[in-house]
Motif scaffolding. Structure first.
Motif, mmCIF file in Angstrom:
data_model
loop_
_atom_site.group_PDB
_atom_site.id
_atom_site.type_symbol
_atom_site.label_atom_id
_atom_site.label_comp_id
_atom_site.label_asym_id
_atom_site.label_seq_id
_atom_site.Cartn_x
_atom_site.Cartn_y
_atom_site.Cartn_z
ATOM 1 N N ALA A 897 38.142 60.363 34.980
ATOM 2 C CA ALA A 897 37.260 59.932 36.066
ATOM 3 C C ALA A 897 36.106 60.907 36.248
ATOM 4 O O ALA A 897 35.029 60.529 36.698
ATOM 5 N N LYS A 898 36.349 62.172 35.903
ATOM 6 C CA LYS A 898 35.237 63.128 36.011
ATOM 7 C C LYS A 898 34.092 62.711 35.104
ATOM 8 O O LYS A 898 32.930 62.939 35.390
ATOM 9 N N ASN A 899 34.456 62.077 33.960
ATOM 10 C CA ASN A 899 33.415 61.616 33.044
ATOM 11 C C ASN A 899 32.751 60.349 33.559
ATOM 12 O O ASN A 899 31.560 60.164 33.405
ATOM 13 N N SER A 900 33.554 59.447 34.121
ATOM 14 C CA SER A 900 32.942 58.213 34.624
ATOM 15 C C SER A 900 33.773 57.628 35.749
ATOM 16 O O SER A 900 34.827 57.065 35.524
ATOM 17 N N LEU A 901 33.220 57.762 36.938
ATOM 18 C CA LEU A 901 33.910 57.218 38.111
ATOM 19 C C LEU A 901 33.902 55.692 38.064
ATOM 20 O O LEU A 901 34.841 55.028 38.500
ATOM 21 N N LEU A 902 32.824 55.120 37.509
ATOM 22 C CA LEU A 902 32.747 53.652 37.423
ATOM 23 C C LEU A 902 33.891 53.112 36.579
ATOM 24 O O LEU A 902 34.527 52.127 36.911
ATOM 25 N N GLN A 903 34.137 53.788 35.448
ATOM 26 C CA GLN A 903 35.198 53.318 34.562
ATOM 27 C C GLN A 903 36.541 53.438 35.262
ATOM 28 O O GLN A 903 37.391 52.543 35.194
ATOM 29 N N ALA A 904 36.738 54.538 36.012
ATOM 30 C CA ALA A 904 38.007 54.720 36.734
ATOM 31 C C ALA A 904 38.192 53.599 37.742
ATOM 32 O O ALA A 904 39.267 52.993 37.849
ATOM 33 N N ALA A 1036 29.970 47.508 43.719
ATOM 34 C CA ALA A 1036 29.912 48.664 44.633
ATOM 35 C C ALA A 1036 31.186 48.710 45.471
ATOM 36 O O ALA A 1036 31.719 49.771 45.765
ATOM 37 N N GLN A 1037 31.654 47.512 45.808
ATOM 38 C CA GLN A 1037 32.864 47.426 46.629
ATOM 39 C C GLN A 1037 34.045 48.090 45.905
ATOM 40 O O GLN A 1037 34.823 48.811 46.509
ATOM 41 N N MET A 1038 34.138 47.851 44.590
ATOM 42 C CA MET A 1038 35.259 48.416 43.837
ATOM 43 C C MET A 1038 35.201 49.942 43.814
ATOM 44 O O MET A 1038 36.218 50.623 43.980
ATOM 45 N N VAL A 1039 33.996 50.480 43.615
ATOM 46 C CA VAL A 1039 33.859 51.947 43.564
ATOM 47 C C VAL A 1039 34.267 52.525 44.919
ATOM 48 O O VAL A 1039 35.036 53.490 44.998
ATOM 49 N N LEU A 1040 33.763 51.902 45.982
ATOM 50 C CA LEU A 1040 34.060 52.430 47.317
ATOM 51 C C LEU A 1040 35.555 52.349 47.610
ATOM 52 O O LEU A 1040 36.155 53.292 48.114
ATOM 53 N N VAL A 1041 36.174 51.191 47.255
ATOM 54 C CA VAL A 1041 37.616 51.035 47.516
ATOM 55 C C VAL A 1041 38.397 52.091 46.745
ATOM 56 O O VAL A 1041 39.298 52.732 47.269
ATOM 57 N N CYS A 1042 38.019 52.280 45.490
ATOM 58 C CA CYS A 1042 38.714 53.293 44.685
ATOM 59 C C CYS A 1042 38.620 54.654 45.372
ATOM 60 O O CYS A 1042 39.610 55.375 45.498
ATOM 61 N N CYS A 1043 37.417 54.983 45.884
ATOM 62 C CA CYS A 1043 37.222 56.327 46.440
ATOM 63 C C CYS A 1043 37.924 56.496 47.784
ATOM 64 O O CYS A 1043 38.635 57.470 47.995
ATOM 65 N N TRP A 1044 37.729 55.524 48.712
ATOM 66 C CA TRP A 1044 38.327 55.782 50.047
ATOM 67 C C TRP A 1044 39.838 55.651 50.018
ATOM 68 O O TRP A 1044 40.541 56.358 50.732
ATOM 69 N N ARG A 1045 40.345 54.779 49.145
ATOM 70 C CA ARG A 1045 41.811 54.696 49.068
ATOM 71 C C ARG A 1045 42.390 55.955 48.428
ATOM 72 O O ARG A 1045 43.478 56.400 48.792
ATOM 73 N N SER A 1046 41.659 56.512 47.465
ATOM 74 C CA SER A 1046 42.143 57.771 46.863
ATOM 75 C C SER A 1046 42.176 58.865 47.926
ATOM 76 O O SER A 1046 43.145 59.626 48.025
ATOM 77 N N MET A 1047 41.126 58.903 48.755
ATOM 78 C CA MET A 1047 41.095 59.904 49.832
ATOM 79 C C MET A 1047 42.275 59.683 50.788
ATOM 80 O O MET A 1047 42.931 60.621 51.233
ATOM 81 N N LYS A 1048 42.519 58.405 51.095
ATOM 82 C CA LYS A 1048 43.624 58.074 52.014
ATOM 83 C C LYS A 1048 44.939 58.574 51.443
ATOM 84 O O LYS A 1048 45.728 59.228 52.122
ATOM 85 N N GLU A 1049 45.191 58.256 50.169
ATOM 86 C CA GLU A 1049 46.491 58.614 49.578
ATOM 87 C C GLU A 1049 46.656 60.129 49.476
ATOM 88 O O GLU A 1049 47.739 60.658 49.682
#
Length: 1929
Positions: A897-904, A1036-1049
């Motif tokens: 993910a450090k290489n590509s957050l979009l791909q993650a 954009a929704q997918m990137v945001l969901v990935c990020c805020w849910r990761s923060m939540k977990e």
């Protein structure tokens, strides 16, 4: 029936040391039992309970010893041992009490020895010097003084030593407490020790009075005197020390008075001394020097809390009975009262307020005691008319609705005692004629019923004066109170009052009429109104009455039950109720259920006596009204005895219930079903145990056989079969596609079964769930993990855990391997709910012993050492391995993910893995782990991983625009914006997409294609190649969901890890799996993210983790950690104050995470502490929120307001936050005047939170309801500082309104002030004493009506109402009207006129709605108002140029007209009023034509008001009074100047709409016969209107008016309408029908379509019934429209219209003997009914069930007396619908054709291939969007019910269809579908229920449909054809 658990008593055994044992062995004799050997034996017993039994044998043995053994060394040794044992036992050990009570029986000759032994032991105890061991000594001293003769004697002997010890202990503990200033845990411990020390000192003085009585010790040099002085001094210091716990201060107050009383001489002067102390008038000259030197601090000005505690001390410690203190005592009593009452306005803090109320209640008790022997003077000063009583009543009225329960309860006690005091003071008291009581009753009854204090006070009065006396004042009181009971907050109060009243009334009747003739009268008053409400009342009201009132009524008069049953039984069949009312049947069920649950009747008795039939209960069990079902079920499940045997009938009825009620959408109904069935299962379990015992005990069993004729083994077998069938049903409903409610209900009930029927292996069990489970059922339960509802997963997991041994045995290793593989896949899915499923799968699998071998082998290298150690727990070993595996994966993914957050985000969002890790950690037993080293390493790795993951995703959620990080538009501006954000966040992502934001030109083509494909805009997206080189879309929704849910977990994981720190004070921090350093770093992490995240999801969930951390910190024993919250708090407050430009705190988004951060820190403060952090924070925030100087920065103010809002909303801070409410309100109102928008915005939000905090959460929609309000007195006495503040603000505001200049000044805070004032109301209880009178506000509020702002004028109108008492209204209205100008006045200000008229309007409205409509004053007042209005009528006519004020005046006239129309009193004056109204109407523009355009301000409003007036006058003039009157004026009025037709022709649609609405209302009233008896009346208004309406229907352009016209025509009688069609609109009825069907077709409005379809359908039925021809095409179109209306996707309004249409055609078209419409169309209509019965919306289903109601009622009428289920819920209705349909096919003789059509329904019409393709697309495409889904309908329920009825029909009629062409076609389709389904199922991946849930479910359902269909088709073919087909195959 309540299930109680038995408490286990823990008794620790005592152990003797080596010396003691030796001593006893020396004297013990083996051959005979003596005292020593008994004690030895006792010491060797292992449990405390056995030792207790042994100790009880000591005294009998001692008493047998001879008289001379008083100096026997053996006795001495034994007594020594007993003494040592006594002092070694802890105070809570029951052994200590048993030993003391045994030794109390020690014979006289051994007493001296015993005392010697105990003195010796006690002397040793008193040598203790360690402060932390003082507690044990104190406990021992207290035990010795409590009813223990040896103990007391030994203390008497060592009196001076004990005193010295106590004196020393108080000083030492105080000093130790001072030194441990920071350590809360130790301090709390020391406080409790101090409390005990003070209590023991008091006990010593009280219990051993003889030692300190007499004057031997009272000379100043004696040791005892000096010790007493020291104790007194210490207690005075404690009393004055506000840092100590309040209980310590209170007890010190008691001690000071007690010690002073013991030391003071002459004792007669003591009351004067205490009086002087309390009043602060102490003169040191007359006071003994020792008192001044020890209690000098008390001789100064004392704080309120100290005064309070001293009052308490005086009341508790002085002797108030028998007048022993003389006049001084009486003066002291009155002084205490005045001090307490003055303190009540000062001490607002919740604990102080509670103490004060309790002490006041103690004062009333003392006063009652003093009055018995008091002087006449005291009686005068304490009677009902005295000052003291008035002030006490003031206190009561102010506090009877206090938010604290304790205060309300004490207030009630004070009132009760007050009444008793008055009775005591009056000689020859007579409750009927006593003026004080009469005044109180009148005052209380005049209060509104929403005042809670009214109930408790009336209850106390009833006990004094009797119910009959109160009912004589108003007979309707019982009905009024029952009406209040639809509000849950009032129901308990109301039911308590009713109980007091009817119990008292019954007692009164029993005394007055001993012969028992009174019962009917009692029933009329208390039972009859109840039955009426139960039958017809609304849902809430009936529920609360049944819960609160009915049990009390039955308890008071169990005989009333037969009266209730008799009344209800008579009407139960006729009045079955509906979906909104219970009806007599529902009321009967409720009464029977309550009666049975409380043991007033047996079910078998009711059934056998024929009081209620099985059919009747069945109807109750499937009733449309949820609560009737629950009551019927409760009747079967709830009993008074938990071992009552369950009868066969009950079991059959329960099975019937479970067929139709598991799919309830209401959570509360599901909960009640689960709870009731649980009670039934407990009954089965407990009664089965009784039956097993009976079976073992043959003699009793024979008795039972003779009495019940049921053999125990037979009953047990029935139980087993019943439970087995229940479980079959429950597993059966977990079929594919079953709804969430069904699954929830079934799993809940199965969980109860598993829990209740489990037990020790050796116990006989009537039923075992694990025997019912097979591999299919295990698979079904595991499939429940795939449900999208987490509660279903939780229940399924719980059930699998209870059955885990069986479930693992039933699964092979391959299956487990597949499940593990599925869990791994799901943990990295992009759908958020998939990772939850994965977590449950992992948590289930880790319990399997062989998990390492079966699944983990291929994922991780094996550790052979772990296998050797078999003692390791399976769960711990497996969890560690699973977490290791998940961690390794997520570390790899973070690297990518450090290489590509979009791909993650598109391929492997990491939050799923972390969620699974947290889930696995949460079910581990942390305090009992074996692999500590491995876990320590694991925790360190997990923390590191969390930080890394957070670093990758946090830039997105911390950016200033987290929602838009991928450009959706292709313009350069958004690219610049993105560039700015990227510069701000500097993500770790090295993907060039992020760094070089490029315009997505190559996307234009893709986008246009997507738009053509009807995809939403939001999915324009970035395409990129995933890791397997497949193309994936990232929104954009997918990137945001990935990020805020990761923060939540990450937050939740870190919060869970924090809990691993050991909390016991004994353990070292190094023992924990997590170190102090790690905890500190986690704290810093949370701080960073809470203060910097911008995305609400991220900071809200970081908060959830942070709360876990702060709660752990407050309990932990590490000093540095415990201080952290305080340090963090001061840091953040400093940062907020500094408003440093470099600060990263977020000032927008309501301060984002800052309020959450502060909330978490404050909420974790221990509840019992002094809440110093809260006090410090609130002080800081209030000063920031309302800054004194204007120049200070705005940002700190905004932050402070936002944080305050969060804190006032936080329920955990409870009443500790209440003292700051007044400051908060001031800050909000002042902030509202700020020139800065941000401050005003935050102030508004804070104000809203405070209004909720003060007045409670608003439950209803009515802005002006009486709830959520309080009296002015209560409000201002609770927040006294607001009184001057609000008055001052109002004064400032109104001063700007009354200036003579014409310039416009608008004051911003006016709105908020009026909002608060509008929530207050006056109370008849407002006495003359109140310094907080509401009167000063009135002139200011009246002046607010002159505001230039319309809304403010409106609010001032509403706000004035509460401030004017009802009897003052006419006077106030007259003075307001007086202030209105005359036409000749020089300066007419329309704003002022408008404000005044609004105030008049609202005042009159409240007056007309008040209860006093009957009184003469009321009529007189109203007459004066009408006369005065007559003088200002010019304002309603043309001379007044302003249309807005004209409208306001006409509104007042409309209200009066409506009111007077209801109460038409004869008399010229009213005729005069109607004549004036006619003039106003004639003068209006409606009459003469309208010269303005609609743009003129106020025109529409004015026209609407005049129209309302016309309608009101028309209604009155059409009434019989005026029509029949012979007076000339009446004849003039009877011819109205404007008719309805005139209004209908008006060019303004608003006027037409009002006229149409009025007509519709009249028409509905006429149709429901509400106004039929008024002779001509309204009917004459409808003459010749049909033609006008038909013309309007064709020409009307306004949609609302058009709807109303159609609705009126629909409600009219078509026999009157159709004859007019030719002449008025030139159409025949058929053309009218075609026209209305076209309207349905072409209209876009659901409302128009619905009413047009209803009208068309009414026409169709009318024409068909009158044998008129309708063309085939039109009929087909009509049928198609109805079918189209019944689609799942239609709006509710249209679905309800379709249901109404189907209901209207039921008897004529659906169940007619003849097929009027032909078979296919009639069946199409029936299919619509079936569809509506499966709609997701309950209202629609209930409406469709009306069709079944009609069909069943018709069937009952046809077949005569047979009982038929009529008012039924949807699942039952669906079953009945198929049954009726099959019956109809027989009656129509259309079985062959009908069965084939029904088979097509069964097969369904789905195209499987297309469905599977679209579902695959949908599953991949949408992250959240669920599309149109029906969460209630269950296809397989429908299939199973239809097939059941079809099979019955075929077997009954022996139907076969050999060589039928249609049949063969269906067979071919079914076989093709069967093959296709099989093929598609095979093509699915290994565990499709998890990976392709939707597709798997769809195929499973179709599979069952097809197989059922094939089964029936094979039945229909004759044997020959079957053989031929088999040969062909």
């Amino acid at each position: 029936m309540v299930l109680k658990k038995k408490k286990e008593v823990q008794v620790d055994a005592f152990i003797l040391d080596h010396q003691q044992l030796e001593k006893l062995q020396r004297f013990s004799k083996a051959e005979e039992q003596n005292l020593a050997s008994l004690l030895l034996h006792c010491a060797q017993l292992s449990t405390g309970i056995q030792q207790i039994q042994c100790i009880k044998q000591i005294m009998p043995l001692v008493k047998k010893m001879d008289q001379n053994s008083g100096c026997d060394p053996m006795v001495k040794a034994c007594l020594d041992v007993l003494g040592e044992t006594y002092f070694s036992l802890s105070v809570k050990n029951p052994l200590k009490k048993v030993l003391a009570s045994s030794l109390n029986g020690l014979p006289e000759q051994f007493m001296t020895l015993g005392v010697q032994s105990f003195v010796c032991c006690l002397r040793e105890e008193l040598k203790t010097t360690d402060v932390y061991l003082y507690r044990k000594v104190l406990d021992n001293l207290a035990s010795c003084m409590e009813d223990f003769s040896l103990g007391r004697a030994s203390i008497r002997n060592l009196f001076e030593e004990v005193l010295q010890f106590l004196q020393k202990s108080l000083l030492d503990i105080q000093e130790e407490n001072r030194q441990n200033n920071e350590n809360r845990v130790v301090q709390t411990q020391l406080m409790h020790d101090l409390l005990i020390a003070i209590k023991v000192s008091m006990m010593l003085v009280q219990k051993l009075e003889e030692n300190i009585q007499g004057s031997l010790w009272k000379h100043r040099e004696s040791f005892v005197w000096r010790s007493m002085c020291s104790l007194l001094k210490s207690c005075t210091n404690f009393l004055m020390d506000a840092t100590l716990l309040q209980t310590v201060q209170t007890t010190s107050g008691l001690a000071v008075i007690l010690f002073t009383k013991a030391m003071y001489e002459p004792i007669e002067e003591l009351p004067s001394l205490v009086s002087d102390l309390l009043l602060g008038s102490m003169k040191c000259a007359g006071v003994p020097a020792w008192f001044v030197s020890n209690c000098g601090a008390l001789c100064t000005e004392l704080p309120g809390s100290v005064l309070l505690f001293l009052c308490h001390g005086a009341l508790a410690m002085l002797e108030w009975k028998n007048g022993s203190m003389g006049e001084n005592g009486e003066k002291l009593l009155l002084d205490i009262a005045s001090v307490l009452l003055s303190l009540s306005s000062e001490l607002k803090e919740s604990s102080m307020a509670t103490s004060l109320s309790r002490i006041l209640a103690i004062w009333t008790n003392s006063a009652l005691a003093a009055l018995v022997s008091g002087s006449p003077n005291l009686k005068i000063k304490l009677n009902g008319n005295s000052d003291v009583t008035e002030k006490l009543l003031e206190y009561i009225y102010t506090h009877w609705e206090h938010p604290l329960d304790a205060v309300r309860h004490q207030t009630k006690l004070i009132f009760k005692n007050l009444l008793q005091m008055h009775r005591t003071t009056v000689t020859g008291f007579n409750e009927k004629s006593d003026p004080f009581f009469a005044r109180l009753i009148k005052r209380l009854l005049s209060l509104e019923w929403h005042v809670k204090g009214k109930y408790t006070s009336l209850g106390c009065l009833v006990e004094c004066v009797g119910t009959e006396n109160i009912l004589q004042l108003d007979r309707t009181i019982p009905v009024q109170i029952l009406d209040v009971m639809n509000d849950q907050s009032l129901a308990p109060y109301a039911s308590d009052l009713l109980e007091t009243m009817f119990t008292n009334h019954k007692a009164h009747f029993t005394l007055s009429f001993p012969e028992g003739t009174w019962i009917d009268q009692w029933h009329d008053i208390w039972v009859s109104p109840l039955l009426v409400i139960l039958c017809e009342g609304n849902h809430d009201q009936t529920t609360y009455i049944i819960d609160y009132y009915l049990p009390k009524l039955l308890k008071c008069s169990p005989d009333s039950l037969s009266y209730m049953i008799r009344i209800l039984q008579a009407s139960a069949d006729a009045n079955l109720g509906s979906r909104s009312t219970r009806g007599a049947l529902g009321a009967l069920m409720a009464c029977l259920r309550t009666a049975r649950a409380y043991g007033h009747l047996e079910l078998s008795n009711i059934m056998n006596n024929g009081l209620v039939s099985t059919e009747c209960i069945k109807q109750g069990l499937v009733h449309q009204h949820n609560q009737v079902c629950i009551d019927a079920l409760g009747l079967l499940c709830e009993t008074h005895r938990s071992t009552e045997i369950v009868s066969m009938e009950e079991m059959q009825l329960i099975q019937f219930f479970m067929m139709y009620n598991l799919n309830s959408q209401s959570p509360s109904v599901r909960q009640q079903i689960g709870s009731l069935l649980r009670k039934l299962f407990c009954r089965i379990q407990e009664s089965s145990q009784v039956l097993y015992k009976l079976e073992q005990n043959k003699t009793k069993q024979e008795l039972l056989e003779n009495s019940t004729k049921r053999h125990p083994l037979g009953i047990l077998q029935q139980y087993k079969d019943f439970m087995s069938s229940v479980c079959d049903r429950l597993f059966e409903v977990l079929f594919p596609g079953s709804s969430h409610p069904t699954r929830f209900s079934a799993l809940t009930i199965l969980g109860s079964v598993a829990e209740i029927f489990s037990g020790p292996k050796d116990q006989a069990r009537v039923f075992q769930l694990d025997q019912e489970v097979d591999s299919t059922r295990v698979r079904t339960l595991i499939q429940c993990f795939a449900s999208t509802f987490e509660e279903v997963k939780v229940l399924a997991f719980g059930l699998l855990m209870k059955l885990r041994d069986v479930t693992f045995n039933l699964q092979d290793s391959e299956n487990l391997d597949l499940l593990f593989q599925a869990a791994m896949d799901l943990s990295t899915s992009t759908k958020p709910y998939d990772c939850v499923t994965a977590s449950y799968l992992f948590n289930y699998l880790v319990h399997h012993k062989g998990l390492q071998h079966i699944c983990l082998g291929k994922w991780v290298e094996h550790n052979p050492q772990m296998d050797e150690n078999t003692s390791l727990r399976t769960v711990e070993k497996n969890s560690l391995a699973v977490i290791k595996l998940l961690l390794a994966n997520v570390e790899e993914e973070i690297f990518q993910a450090k290489n590509s957050l979009l791909q993650a985000a598109a391929s492997f969002p990491m939050y799923g893995r972390v969620h699974c890790i947290t889930g696995a950690l949460q079910q581990l037993p942390f305090n009992n782990l074996t692999l500590v080293a491995e876990w320590k390493e694991m925790v360190a790795r997990l923390i590191l991983m969390s930080y890394k993951l957070s670093a990758v995703v946090s830039p997105v959620v911390q950016s200033s625009s987290p929602e838009g990080l991928i450009p959706m538009d292709s313009d350069s501006e958004s690219v610049d914006r993105l560039q700015m954000i990227l510069h701000e966040i500097q993500p770790q992502d090295t993907n060039d997409y992020f760094m070089q934001a490029k315009i997505l030109k190559e996307h234009c083509k893709v986008e246009s294609e997507k738009l053509a494909d009807h995809r939403p805009m939001e999915n324009m997206c970035t395409e990129m190649r995933g890791k397997e080189r497949q193309t994936c879309d990232v929104t954009a929704q997918m990137v945001l969901v990935c990020c805020w849910r990761s923060m939540k977990e990450v937050s939740l994981l870190l919060g869970t890890l924090c809990k691993l720190l050991p909390s016991q004070a004994t353990s070292e921090p190094s023992d924990g799996l997590i170190t102090v350093e790690q905890v500190k770093s986690i704290g810093d992490y949370f701080k960073h993210h809470l203060l910097q995240s911008r995305h609400r999801g991220a900071f809200e969930l970081a908060y959830a983790g942070f709360v876990q951390l702060t709660e752990m910190l407050s309990r932990c024993n590490s000093e540095s950690l415990r201080k952290m919250p305080e340090q963090w708090l001061s840091c953040v407050l400093e940062e907020i104050k500094s408003c440093d430009p470099s600060s990263t705190l977020c000032a927008t988004r309501r301060s984002a995470g800052i309020p959450f951060y502060i909330q978490a820190l404050l909420a974790s403060e221990p509840k019992k502490s002094k809440t110093d952090l809260l006090k410090m924070t609130m002080k800081e925030l209030i000063s920031l929120a309302a800054p004194l100087n204007e120049s200070s920065s705005v940002i700190p103010q905004v932050h402070a307001l936002n944080i305050l809002r969060a804190l006032f909303r936080d329920t955990r801070l409870g009443d500790n936050i209440m003292p700051y409410v007044a400051d908060g309100i001031q800050a909000a109102i002042l902030g509202f005047m700020s020139p800065v928008w941000a401050v005003r915005n935050s102030s508004t939000l804070l104000f809203s939170a405070l209004i909720t905090r003060i007045f409670g959460v608003k439950r209803g929609k009515d802005e002006n309801s009486k709830k959520n309000r309080m009296t002015g007195r209560e409000f201002f006495s609770r927040f006294p500082s607001l009184y001057p503040f609000l008055l001052k603000q109002l004064e400032v505001v109104t001063s700007t309104l009354n200036g003579e200049t014409q310039e416009l000044k608008i004051h911003p805070s006016l709105f908020l002030l009026l909002l608060i004032l509008g929530r207050l109301y006056p109370s008849p209880m407002d006495g003359t004493y109140s310094a907080l009178s509401m009167a000063p506000f009135v002139p200011f509020i009246i002046r607010c009506g002159h505001s230039p702002v319309y809304r403010s004028r409106e609010m001032s109108g509403r706000a004035l109402v509460p401030f004017v008492m009802v009897n003052e209204v006419p006077h106030t209205v007259l003075s307001l009207l007086e202030g209105l100008p005359d036409p000749t006045s020089p300066c007419i200000r329309q704003n002022n006129i408008h404000g005044t008229l609004l105030q008049v309007f609202h005042l009159l409205q409240s007056y007309l709605e008040s209860k006093q409509l009957v009184s003469l004053d009321f009529q007189q007042g109203l007459g004066d108002v009408i006369t005065r209005i007559g003088t200002k009528l010019w304002l309603a006519k043309r001379p007044n140029p302003c249309l807005v004020t004209r409208a306001a005046f006409v509104d007042v006239l409309v209200m009066l007209s409506t009111h007077l129309g209801k109460f038409q009193k004869q008399g010229m004056q009213l005729f005069g009023f109607w004549e004036e109204m006619s003039r106003v109407i004639s003068d209006s523009e409606l009459m003469s034509g309208i010269p303005y355009s609609s743009a003129v301000p106020g025109l529409i409003q004015y026209l609407q008001s005049v129209t309302k007036l016309v309608i009101a006058v028309l209604l009155v003039t059409a009434g019989p009074d005026i029509q029949r009157s012979s007076s000339p004026v009446a004849k003039k009025i009877a011819k109205p100047s404007l008719s309805i037709v005139h209004l209908l022709h008006c060019e303004f649609h608003e006027v037409r709409l009002l006229a149409l609405e009025a007509m519709l209302l009249w028409l509905k009233q006429l149709n429901s016969k509400q106004i039929a008896e008024q002779g001509g009346g309204v009917l004459c208004l409808f003459i010749d209107l049909e033609g006008t309406l038909l013309t309007m229907a064709l020409k009307e352009k306004n949609l609302q008016c058009f709807c109303k016209v159609l609705e009126i025509l629909y409600n009219m009688d078509l026999r009157n309408v159709l004859p007019k069609t030719e002449c008025s609109i030139k159409m025949n009825p058929n053309e009218l029908l075609t026209w209305s069907l076209n309207i349905v077709d072409i209209s876009n409005s659901a409302e128009v379509q619905s009413i047009a379809l209803k009208f068309a359908s009414k026409l169709v039925i009318h024409l068909l019934q009158n044998h008129q021809q309708i063309s085939e095409v039109v009929l087909k179109k009509w049928v198609q429209l109805i079918v189209c209306f019944c689609g799942d996707e239609q709006q509710t309004e249209m679905l309800l219209a379709a249901a109404e249409v189907l209901k209207s055609m039921t008897s004529f078209l659906l169940i007619n003997e003849k097929l009027v419409l032909g078979l296919s169309d009639t069946l199409a209509m029936w299919r619509c009914v079936v569809l509506l019965l499966q709609n997701e919306d309950l209202v629609v289903r209930d409406a469709a069930a009306e069709v079944i109601h009609l069909a069943q009622s018709e069937k009952k009428n046809r077949k005569g007396a047979e009982f038929a289920l009529r008012i039924v819920n949807a699942p039952m209705a669906l079953d009945l619908a198929f049954g009726i349909l099959c019956e109809l096919l027989q009656r129509w003789g259309q079985i062959r054709a009908g069965v084939l059509i029904l088979l097509e329904w069964l097969l369904g019409d789905s195209d499987l291939k297309r469905d599977s393709e679209t579902s695959a697309l949908e599953e991949d495409d949408y992250l959240f969007d669920k599309g149109e889904v029906n969460f209630w309908a269950e296809k397989l329920t429908h299939v199973r019910q239809l097939s059941k009825h079809l099979l019955q029909l075929i077997s009954m009629t022996h139907l076969t269809l050999p060589d039928h062409r249609e049949l063969n076609r269906l067979s071919r389709i079914a076989l093709d579908q069967a093959q296709l389904v099989e093929h598609l199922l095979r093509a699915l991946p290994p565990t499709p229920e998890f990976s392709k849930t939707a597709e798997f479910t769809r195929l499973a359902i179709q599979n069952e449909r097809v197989s059922v269909c094939l089964k029936i088709l094979n039945l229909l073919k004759s044997d020959d054809t079957c053989k031929n087909e088999n040969l062909e195959k």
